[in-house]
Structures are given as structure tokens and as C-alpha cells.
Design an enzyme around this catalytic site. Structure first.
Site, PDB file in Angstrom:
ATOM      1  N   THR A 146       0.823  -1.208   0.000  1.00  0.00           N
ATOM      2  CA  THR A 146       0.000   0.000   0.000  1.00  0.00           C
ATOM      3  C   THR A 146       0.861   1.262   0.000  1.00  0.00           C
ATOM      4  O   THR A 146       2.001   1.242   0.478  1.00  0.00           O
ATOM      5  CB  THR A 146      -0.892  -0.013   1.255  1.00  0.00           C
ATOM      6  OG1 THR A 146      -1.449   1.283   1.462  1.00  0.00           O
ATOM      7  CG2 THR A 146      -0.098  -0.342   2.527  1.00  0.00           C
ATOM      8  N   ASP A 147       0.268   2.366  -0.465  1.00  0.00           N
ATOM      9  CA  ASP A 147       0.981   3.651  -0.394  1.00  0.00           C
ATOM     10  C   ASP A 147       1.043   4.187   1.045  1.00  0.00           C
ATOM     11  O   ASP A 147       1.769   5.135   1.323  1.00  0.00           O
ATOM     12  CB  ASP A 147       0.326   4.692  -1.318  1.00  0.00           C
ATOM     13  CG  ASP A 147      -1.125   5.010  -0.960  1.00  0.00           C
ATOM     14  OD1 ASP A 147      -1.703   4.343  -0.081  1.00  0.00           O
ATOM     15  OD2 ASP A 147      -1.691   5.943  -1.584  1.00  0.00           O
ATOM     16  N   GLU A 148       0.251   3.569   1.950  1.00  0.00           N
ATOM     17  CA  GLU A 148       0.188   4.101   3.324  1.00  0.00           C
ATOM     18  C   GLU A 148       1.513   3.937   4.069  1.00  0.00           C
ATOM     19  O   GLU A 148       1.746   4.603   5.079  1.00  0.00           O
ATOM     20  CB  GLU A 148      -0.987   3.472   4.079  1.00  0.00           C
ATOM     21  CG  GLU A 148      -2.288   3.695   3.327  1.00  0.00           C
ATOM     22  CD  GLU A 148      -3.567   3.389   4.093  1.00  0.00           C
ATOM     23  OE1 GLU A 148      -3.532   3.390   5.332  1.00  0.00           O
ATOM     24  OE2 GLU A 148      -4.593   3.136   3.431  1.00  0.00           O
ATOM     25  N   TYR A 172      -1.886  -0.430  10.958  1.00  0.00           N
ATOM     26  CA  TYR A 172      -1.995  -1.105   9.658  1.00  0.00           C
ATOM     27  C   TYR A 172      -0.781  -0.793   8.788  1.00  0.00           C
ATOM     28  O   TYR A 172      -0.091  -1.692   8.297  1.00  0.00           O
ATOM     29  CB  TYR A 172      -3.284  -0.684   8.937  1.00  0.00           C
ATOM     30  CG  TYR A 172      -3.287  -1.014   7.455  1.00  0.00           C
ATOM     31  CD1 TYR A 172      -3.253  -2.343   7.013  1.00  0.00           C
ATOM     32  CD2 TYR A 172      -3.327  -0.006   6.487  1.00  0.00           C
ATOM     33  CE1 TYR A 172      -3.250  -2.647   5.650  1.00  0.00           C
ATOM     34  CE2 TYR A 172      -3.324  -0.302   5.129  1.00  0.00           C
ATOM     35  CZ  TYR A 172      -3.280  -1.621   4.713  1.00  0.00           C
ATOM     36  OH  TYR A 172      -3.269  -1.925   3.370  1.00  0.00           O
ATOM     37  N   LYS A 176       2.300  -3.168   7.346  1.00  0.00           N
ATOM     38  CA  LYS A 176       2.607  -3.352   5.921  1.00  0.00           C
ATOM     39  C   LYS A 176       4.046  -2.911   5.622  1.00  0.00           C
ATOM     40  O   LYS A 176       4.743  -3.544   4.826  1.00  0.00           O
ATOM     41  CB  LYS A 176       1.625  -2.562   5.050  1.00  0.00           C
ATOM     42  CG  LYS A 176       0.202  -3.090   5.036  1.00  0.00           C
ATOM     43  CD  LYS A 176       0.035  -4.486   4.455  1.00  0.00           C
ATOM     44  CE  LYS A 176       0.255  -4.545   2.963  1.00  0.00           C
ATOM     45  NZ  LYS A 176      -0.103  -5.904   2.425  1.00  0.00           N
TER      46      LYS A 176
END
Ligand code: NAD
Ligand code: TYD
Length: 365
Positions: A146-148, A172, A176
Site C-alpha cells: 500500500t501507499d500508506e 496497519y 505493511k
């Protein structure tokens, strides 16, 4: 088709989830020469009803299991001669990660590590051990992320690139980020062939209605409040899920080993503007007078640590692999709203929990 007849034996993890089901469908339909093994634990987010259209295809197999289970993984790799992994299984909802960070560390970090270790033992010769069969397809461990992991941007024109320093804020995104680091460590330390992609927010059919877009469509339909966190000013970059699945197909086939590819829609929306657009489209489709559902908007306490803005620079995948998002947002959101409103049985099953029994009905366990 017998076991040896397939060109590749690809393990897709998390294939009963939102993005995973689109990836499984694309690979099963487009590559009859590949065998696709979908490994999924079927948590609350896993729903085999997302895959009823392909479940009988000869190149598709479903295996229920937990990616942390090393023994099961070893048997799966051996029994199906797994030569590639597309890893999507994860706990994926930021709000749940705030309430229960341990489950996120267990699945996203320890689960990824168990998969990496199984791949390493299966694919890389141990010193003095067996040499890999030269005729076998080149193995690949593809980690979908993810870009998060990059943290948040301000309200300027900056974008996340593949070089942006990791700076995760939520449990989260921290989990990741940790899993991305382990994937790179397995490449740098052991030589495992890996590739990673980091994508922005996805939307489209089969998304669990806890995430913004399907939750709000369902609530508009049921005339329930639309809980907007904070002032609704946070910005996300939205990509239609099938465009993400196409990007995954390209990275899998043409991505360079050890590289990272950012994937995004060049499609930034402030939450409140997105919500008003959804209301407009949904009211029109439902036959409500324009603006009817605006009164459902309810501002609620902001999410803890709520990242202000995400936005992806997807130039690398565009230039190197020729990928482009195919859908304009206006078209994608209309298609998505219509899909949820046309698939009320799916929506009723996921909101009632009935979908959790589908595995027992199908596989008799
Ligand atoms: P999802 O929550 O819809 O699906 C996750 C799937 O993983 C479910 O089918 C679940 O049953 C399965 N799973 C969970 N724990 C498992 C375990 N221990 N063993 C085996 N299976 C398990 O998630 P999603 O939105 O489809 O996201 C898929 C992947 O893509 C995730 O890795 C996520 O981080 C990443 N991603 C998601 C988005 C997005 O907008 N949704 C954006 C970028 C990247
Ligand atoms: P979400 O779909 O949970 O994705 P993510 O947190 O991974 O970006 O949320 C998208 C945006 O919408 C995010 O800024 C949080 C916000 N949001 C709300 O305002 N209300 C809600 O009920 C939800 C679920 C999200």
C-alpha cells in the site's frame, strides 16, 4: 489437466478478499495455462461468493488456510509445485488496526515472514542441497502493498514516489511497512526473487462495506447516517480495482526483480467532495430528488492519527511497463454504485454474515 501440464503454479494469497478476488479472476480467465491456487483463511473479509463465476474452472483451486501456518505452507508448495506467489492476504482496515494492532502484526508481518521462509526453502538451493530444475519457471515472490507505508503528504503538490522514505503512522501501515522490509531483506540476504508494488486506495465491486465507498453506498440506500471523520478534508487517491489487477498482472509478468512499482489513479479527492459526488450519483440512480441524502452526512470524531493526504506518482509503471488507469473516476464511481445497488443479495449476505457459511456449503466442512 494433469499437474505437470500447467506452465506455472501460482499461489495467490487473500484471493477471497476484495482485490484478491479481482486478481484471481483475471489470472484464471486470462491464463488457462497457469494453475491458480487461492489460499485464504476466510476471515470476516474473505468471501468465496466473490468468486462464484470462476470457482469451477479447471485451472482454479481453493485452499483454506492461514499464511502463518508453516507446515501447511510447506505441504502446499510441495503438493502444487508452487513456483510463484502473489501475496495479498492481510488485515487491511485502518480502523480495526487501531482497535487490535496485534492481529495486524501477526497476519501482516508474521504471516508474510512465514510465506517468505517457505518460498526460500522451496526455491533456493541450500548449501550442498538440490539444484533447481533449470527447466522450471523462474520463481517470483510478488508482495502487494500500500501507499500508506509512505506516511502522509501535506496539501501541496508533492507525490509519493518509489524513493519516498517509509514513515507509517497507523498500526496497519506500520505492519505493511514491516512486511515490505522483510520482503526486501529476503532478497538482499538470501537472493529470493521478489517484486513489490505499493498502490493507492482501491474502489469497485466486492469491497467489504466497512471501507468508505461501499459503507456509504449501503448507508445511502438504507437512509443511515454517513459518518465523516473530522472535517472530511483528508485526501485519498482512488483507483478502480480492475485497473489495479491489470497493474498486478503487468508487474508479475514484466516487473524487474527487486524493484518497487507505485500504482495510483492520479485521482485525488477530498473525502467530503467524494462523498457529495457519491450522494449525487446514488440519489439519481435511486430516483431520489437531487440532494436528498446530503442530510445523512454526520461529522464524527476524527480517526486517531488520521493521515492527511495520500497521492501516488505512478510515472514509473506508466513509463516502464506501459500501464495506464483505464477508467475515469466519474465512470468508475457510477459503475461501482450501480454494482452494489444491483447486487443486493451480495450486500445482504455480507452485512448479515451469511457469506461466512458459503465455504461449508461448497466444500462440506
Ligand atoms: P481484504 O481485507 O478485502 O482481503 C484480505 C483477504 O486476506 C481476505 O480474503 C482474508 O480472508 C485474507 N486473510 C486475512 N488474514 C489471513 C491469513 N492469516 N491467512 C490467509 N488469508 C488471510 O483486503 P484488500 O482490500 O483486498 O487488500 C488486499 C491487499 O492489498 C492487502 O495486502 C492490502 O494491504 C493491499 N492493498 C489494499 C488497498 C485497498 O485500497 N484496499 C490498497 C493498496 C494495497
Ligand atoms: P478507508 O476506506 O477506511 O481507507 P483508508 O483509511 O485506508 O484510506 O477510508 C478512506 C477515507 O475515508 C479515510 O480518510 C478515512 C475516511 N472515512 C470516513 O470519513 N468515514 C468512514 O466511515 C470511513 C470508513 C472512512
Amino acid at each position: 489437466m494433469s499437474k505437470g501440464a500447467f506452465q506455472r503454479n501460482i499461489l495467490i494469497t487473500g484471493g477471497a478478499g476484495f482485490i484478491g478476488s479481482h486478481v484471481v479472476r483475471l489470472f484464471v480467465n486470462n491464463y488457462p495455462e497457469y494453475r491458480i491456487i487461492n489460499l485464504d483463511k476466510l476471515t470476516y473479509a474473505g468471501n468465496l461468493q466473490n468468486l462464484t463465476d470462476i470457482e469451477d474452472k479447471p485451472n482454479y483451486t481453493f485452499a483454506r488456510g492461514d499464511i502463518r501456518d508453516a507446515e501447511m505452507l510447506a505441504a502446499l508448495f510441495r503438493d502444487y509445485s508452487i513456483d510463484s506467489v502473489i501475496h495479498l492476504a492481510a488485515e487491511s482496515h485502518v480502523d480495526r488496526s487501531i482497535k487490535d494492532p496485534f492481529t495486524f502484526a501477526e497476519t501482516n508481518v508474521m504471516g508474510t515472514l512465514a510465506l517468505l521462509e517457505t518460498a526460500r526453502r522451496s526455491w533456493l538451493p541450500s548449501p550442498g542441497g538440490e539444484i533447481r530444475d533449470e527447466a522450471a519457471p523462474a520463481p517470483l515472490f510478488y508482495h502487494v502493498s500500500t501507499d500508506e507505508v509512505y506516511g502522509e503528504l501535506g496539501f501541496d503538490n508533492t507525490l509519493f514516489t518509489e524513493e519516498t522514505r517509509y514513515d507509517p503512522h497507523s498500526p496497519y501501515s506500520a505492519s505493511k511497512a514491516a512486511s515490505d522490509h522483510f520482503v526486501r531483506a529476503y532478497h538482499d540476504t538470501y537472493g529470493l526473487p521478489v517484486v513489490i508494488s505499493n498502490c493507492s486506495n482501491n474502489y469497485g465491486p466486492y469491497q467489504f462495506p466497512e471501507k468508505l465507498i461501499p459503507l456509504f453506498i449501503n448507508n445511502i440506500r438504507n437512509k443511515k447516517p454517513l459518518p465523516v471523520y473530522g472535517k472530511g478534508e483528508n485526501v485519498r487517491d482512488w483507483l478502480y480495482v480492475e485497473d489495479h489487477a491489470r497493474a498486478i498482472d503487468l508487474v508479475f509478468h514484466r516487473g524487474k526483480v527487486s524493484e518497487t512499482y507505485n500504482i495510483g489513479g492520479f485521482n485525488e479527492w477530498k473525502n467530503i467532495d467524494l462523498i457529495k459526488t457519491m450522494i449525487k450519483v446514488a440519489d439519481r440512480i435511486l430516483g431520489n430528488p437531487e440532494g436528498t441524502s446530503l442530510e445523512l452526512i454526520t461529522y464524527v470524531t476524527d480517526r486517531a492519527g488520521h493521515d492527511l493526504r495520500y497521492a501516488i506518482d505512478a510515472t514509473k509503471i506508466q513509463k516502464e511497463l506501459g500501464w495506464e488507469p483505464s477508467l475515469q473516476f466519474e465512470e468508475g464511481i457510477e459503475k461501482t454504485i450501480r454494482w452494489y445497488l444491483d447486487n443486493l443479495e451480495w450486500l445482504a449476505n455480507v452485512t448479515s454474515g451469511d457469506y461466512l457459511h458459503y465455504y461449508e456449503q461448497m466444500y462440506g466442512e
